[in-house]
Design a protein around this motif. Structure first.
Motif, PDB file in Angstrom:
ATOM      1  N   TYR A   1     -11.506  42.323   6.385  1.00 58.66           N
ATOM      2  CA  TYR A   1     -10.541  42.405   7.472  1.00 58.66           C
ATOM      3  C   TYR A   1      -9.450  41.359   7.377  1.00 58.66           C
ATOM      4  O   TYR A   1      -8.362  41.532   7.873  1.00 58.66           O
ATOM      5  CB  TYR A   1     -11.253  42.325   8.820  1.00 58.66           C
ATOM      6  CG  TYR A   1     -11.749  40.956   9.193  1.00 58.66           C
ATOM      7  CD1 TYR A   1     -12.972  40.485   8.749  1.00 58.66           C
ATOM      8  CD2 TYR A   1     -10.996  40.122  10.015  1.00 58.66           C
ATOM      9  CE1 TYR A   1     -13.423  39.236   9.107  1.00 58.66           C
ATOM     10  CE2 TYR A   1     -11.443  38.874  10.369  1.00 58.66           C
ATOM     11  CZ  TYR A   1     -12.659  38.432   9.915  1.00 58.66           C
ATOM     12  OH  TYR A   1     -13.116  37.189  10.252  1.00 58.66           O
ATOM     13  N   SER A   2      -9.701  40.253   6.758  1.00 60.75           N
ATOM     14  CA  SER A   2      -8.633  39.265   6.602  1.00 60.75           C
ATOM     15  C   SER A   2      -8.331  39.000   5.138  1.00 60.75           C
ATOM     16  O   SER A   2      -7.615  38.072   4.820  1.00 60.75           O
ATOM     17  CB  SER A   2      -9.027  37.961   7.282  1.00 60.75           C
ATOM     18  OG  SER A   2     -10.144  37.385   6.627  1.00 60.75           O
ATOM     19  N   SER A   3      -8.819  39.835   4.248  1.00 63.64           N
ATOM     20  CA  SER A   3      -8.725  39.528   2.821  1.00 63.64           C
ATOM     21  C   SER A   3      -7.315  39.606   2.291  1.00 63.64           C
ATOM     22  O   SER A   3      -6.986  38.967   1.311  1.00 63.64           O
ATOM     23  CB  SER A   3      -9.613  40.465   2.015  1.00 63.64           C
ATOM     24  OG  SER A   3      -9.129  41.798   2.126  1.00 63.64           O
ATOM     25  N   ALA A   4      -6.467  40.423   2.926  1.00 61.72           N
ATOM     26  CA  ALA A   4      -5.131  40.595   2.370  1.00 61.72           C
ATOM     27  C   ALA A   4      -4.368  39.277   2.329  1.00 61.72           C
ATOM     28  O   ALA A   4      -3.466  39.096   1.531  1.00 61.72           O
ATOM     29  CB  ALA A   4      -4.343  41.635   3.161  1.00 61.72           C
ATOM     30  N   SER A   5      -4.736  38.345   3.183  1.00 62.53           N
ATOM     31  CA  SER A   5      -4.055  37.062   3.168  1.00 62.53           C
ATOM     32  C   SER A   5      -4.374  36.275   1.905  1.00 62.53           C
ATOM     33  O   SER A   5      -3.693  35.326   1.571  1.00 62.53           O
ATOM     34  CB  SER A   5      -4.455  36.238   4.383  1.00 62.53           C
ATOM     35  OG  SER A   5      -5.829  35.887   4.304  1.00 62.53           O
ATOM     36  N   LYS A   6      -5.448  36.662   1.204  1.00 57.01           N
ATOM     37  CA  LYS A   6      -5.836  35.931   0.015  1.00 57.01           C
ATOM     38  C   LYS A   6      -5.312  36.583  -1.259  1.00 57.01           C
ATOM     39  O   LYS A   6      -5.581  36.123  -2.356  1.00 57.01           O
ATOM     40  CB  LYS A   6      -7.364  35.837  -0.052  1.00 57.01           C
ATOM     41  CG  LYS A   6      -7.983  35.133   1.153  1.00 57.01           C
ATOM     42  CD  LYS A   6      -9.482  35.146   1.086  1.00 57.01           C
ATOM     43  CE  LYS A   6     -10.103  34.348   2.220  1.00 57.01           C
ATOM     44  NZ  LYS A   6      -9.814  34.950   3.549  1.00 57.01           N
ATOM     45  N   ILE A   7      -4.611  37.666  -1.110  1.00 56.37           N
ATOM     46  CA  ILE A   7      -4.116  38.382  -2.277  1.00 56.37           C
ATOM     47  C   ILE A   7      -2.786  37.785  -2.700  1.00 56.37           C
ATOM     48  O   ILE A   7      -1.903  37.572  -1.888  1.00 56.37           O
ATOM     49  CB  ILE A   7      -3.973  39.879  -1.957  1.00 56.37           C
ATOM     50  CG1 ILE A   7      -5.371  40.488  -1.743  1.00 56.37           C
ATOM     51  CG2 ILE A   7      -3.243  40.592  -3.080  1.00 56.37           C
ATOM     52  CD1 ILE A   7      -5.343  41.920  -1.321  1.00 56.37           C
ATOM     53  N   ILE A   8      -2.665  37.512  -3.988  1.00 59.21           N
ATOM     54  CA  ILE A   8      -1.460  36.878  -4.519  1.00 59.21           C
ATOM     55  C   ILE A   8      -0.691  37.891  -5.360  1.00 59.21           C
ATOM     56  O   ILE A   8      -1.239  38.479  -6.282  1.00 59.21           O
ATOM     57  CB  ILE A   8      -1.832  35.656  -5.380  1.00 59.21           C
ATOM     58  CG1 ILE A   8      -2.566  34.612  -4.531  1.00 59.21           C
ATOM     59  CG2 ILE A   8      -0.588  35.058  -6.014  1.00 59.21           C
ATOM     60  CD1 ILE A   8      -3.087  33.449  -5.328  1.00 59.21           C
ATOM     61  N   PHE A   9       0.556  38.062  -5.018  1.00 62.10           N
ATOM     62  CA  PHE A   9       1.461  38.864  -5.840  1.00 62.10           C
ATOM     63  C   PHE A   9       2.085  37.948  -6.880  1.00 62.10           C
ATOM     64  O   PHE A   9       2.690  36.958  -6.550  1.00 62.10           O
ATOM     65  CB  PHE A   9       2.573  39.468  -4.992  1.00 62.10           C
ATOM     66  CG  PHE A   9       2.181  40.661  -4.192  1.00 62.10           C
ATOM     67  CD1 PHE A   9       1.546  40.516  -2.969  1.00 62.10           C
ATOM     68  CD2 PHE A   9       2.445  41.940  -4.647  1.00 62.10           C
ATOM     69  CE1 PHE A   9       1.185  41.623  -2.222  1.00 62.10           C
ATOM     70  CE2 PHE A   9       2.096  43.051  -3.897  1.00 62.10           C
ATOM     71  CZ  PHE A   9       1.470  42.888  -2.684  1.00 62.10           C
ATOM     72  N   GLY A  10       1.967  38.309  -8.159  1.00 63.00           N
ATOM     73  CA  GLY A  10       2.659  37.562  -9.199  1.00 63.00           C
ATOM     74  C   GLY A  10       4.080  38.084  -9.341  1.00 63.00           C
ATOM     75  O   GLY A  10       4.632  38.664  -8.415  1.00 63.00           O
ATOM     76  N   SER A  11       4.657  37.889 -10.493  1.00 63.26           N
ATOM     77  CA  SER A  11       6.029  38.343 -10.722  1.00 63.26           C
ATOM     78  C   SER A  11       6.098  39.794 -11.166  1.00 63.26           C
ATOM     79  O   SER A  11       7.163  40.383 -11.193  1.00 63.26           O
ATOM     80  CB  SER A  11       6.714  37.473 -11.769  1.00 63.26           C
ATOM     81  OG  SER A  11       6.814  36.150 -11.315  1.00 63.26           O
ATOM     82  N   GLY A  12       4.947  40.385 -11.527  1.00 67.91           N
ATOM     83  CA  GLY A  12       4.932  41.795 -11.876  1.00 67.91           C
ATOM     84  C   GLY A  12       5.455  42.101 -13.264  1.00 67.91           C
ATOM     85  O   GLY A  12       5.944  41.225 -13.986  1.00 67.91           O
ATOM     86  N   THR A  13       5.357  43.364 -13.633  1.00 64.67           N
ATOM     87  CA  THR A  13       5.879  43.876 -14.904  1.00 64.67           C
ATOM     88  C   THR A  13       7.010  44.848 -14.607  1.00 64.67           C
ATOM     89  O   THR A  13       6.808  45.838 -13.902  1.00 64.67           O
ATOM     90  CB  THR A  13       4.784  44.606 -15.704  1.00 64.67           C
ATOM     91  OG1 THR A  13       3.760  43.683 -16.047  1.00 64.67           O
ATOM     92  CG2 THR A  13       5.373  45.226 -16.967  1.00 64.67           C
TER      93      THR A  13
END
Lengths: 113, 116
Positions: free
Chosen positions: A95-107
């Motif tokens: 329920y609160s996990s999205a706050s721990k997700i890190i977006f990098g710079s992507g491809t």
């Protein structure tokens, strides 16, 4: 938090299969692997999520080896409209996990005619 | 069709102005987020909220505040805009039903803010 490494850019041609690999060496036991797609001037859009082995949906396939230290997003028969930035994310669900997700710079994927 | 709506696609403000960015979602999601996106830096989390009147700082909260008075609405506030806050701001929402959901983030189309 698991950090991801993916190529900065890739080029391909229409009709080809494109594979984008992401490294996540310190993935945790309860982490899932999720891929998002982002077109210019739009927010990212969820493509696919997996935990192990192979997941397939109408858009893509996700291959995850047994050690889960990497994953490969496979786009079959790409078209010009698949030109976008693709992000590989690793993190827990909850329920609160999205706050721990890190977006990098992507491809940044560029498809040519 | 599920939707996250950001009030302004483009804004131009002057240094020192107070700026409000509004975000509304129609999916009854518990979680809402504000990110900023800058070239070469990817998306960085500013604040998130997991319930009405609840908020937690993300990775780069300095210079920002948020407000969540209603479940569907999450506002980002720049008390005194500065030029280094020129960026694309993205709002997102998500939900999690135990054992069933992917935790997918649904994003708005973004608000491009320029501070002169």
């Amino acid at each position: 938090l698991a950090k991801t490494t993916q190529p900065i850019s890739m080029d391909s041609y229409e009709g080809q299969e494109v594979n984008i690999t992401c490294s996540h060496n310190n993935i945790a036991t309860n982490d899932y692997i999720t891929w998002y797609q982002q077109f210019p001037s739009q927010g990212p859009r969820f493509i696919i999520q997996g935990y192990k082995t192979k997941v397939t949906n109408e858009v893509a396939s996700l291959f995850i080896p047994a050690d889960r230290k990497s994953s490969t997003l496979s786009l079959p028969r790409v078209s010009l409209s698949d030109t976008a930035v693709y992000y590989c994310l690793v993190g827990p669900r909850g329920y609160s996990s999205a706050s721990k997700i890190i977006f990098g710079s992507g491809t940044r994927l560029s498809i040519r005619p | 069709d599920v939707k996250v709506t950001q009030s302004s696609r483009y804004l131009v403000k002057r240094t020192g102005e107070k700026v409000f960015l509004e975000c509304v979602q129609d999916m009854d999601h518990e979680n809402m987020f504000w990110y900023r996106q800058d070239p070469g830096l990817g998306l960085r989390l500013i604040y998130f909220s997991y319930d009405v009147k609840m908020k937690e700082k993300g990775d780069i909260p300095e210079g920002y505040s948020v407000s969540r008075e209603k479940k569907e609405r999450f506002s980002l506030i720049l008390e005194s805009a500065s030029t280094n806050q020129t960026s694309m701001y993205l709002c997102a929402s998500s939900s999690y039903k135990r054992g069933a959901d992917t935790g997918e983030l649904f994003f708005g189309e973004g608000s491009r803010l320029t501070v002169l």
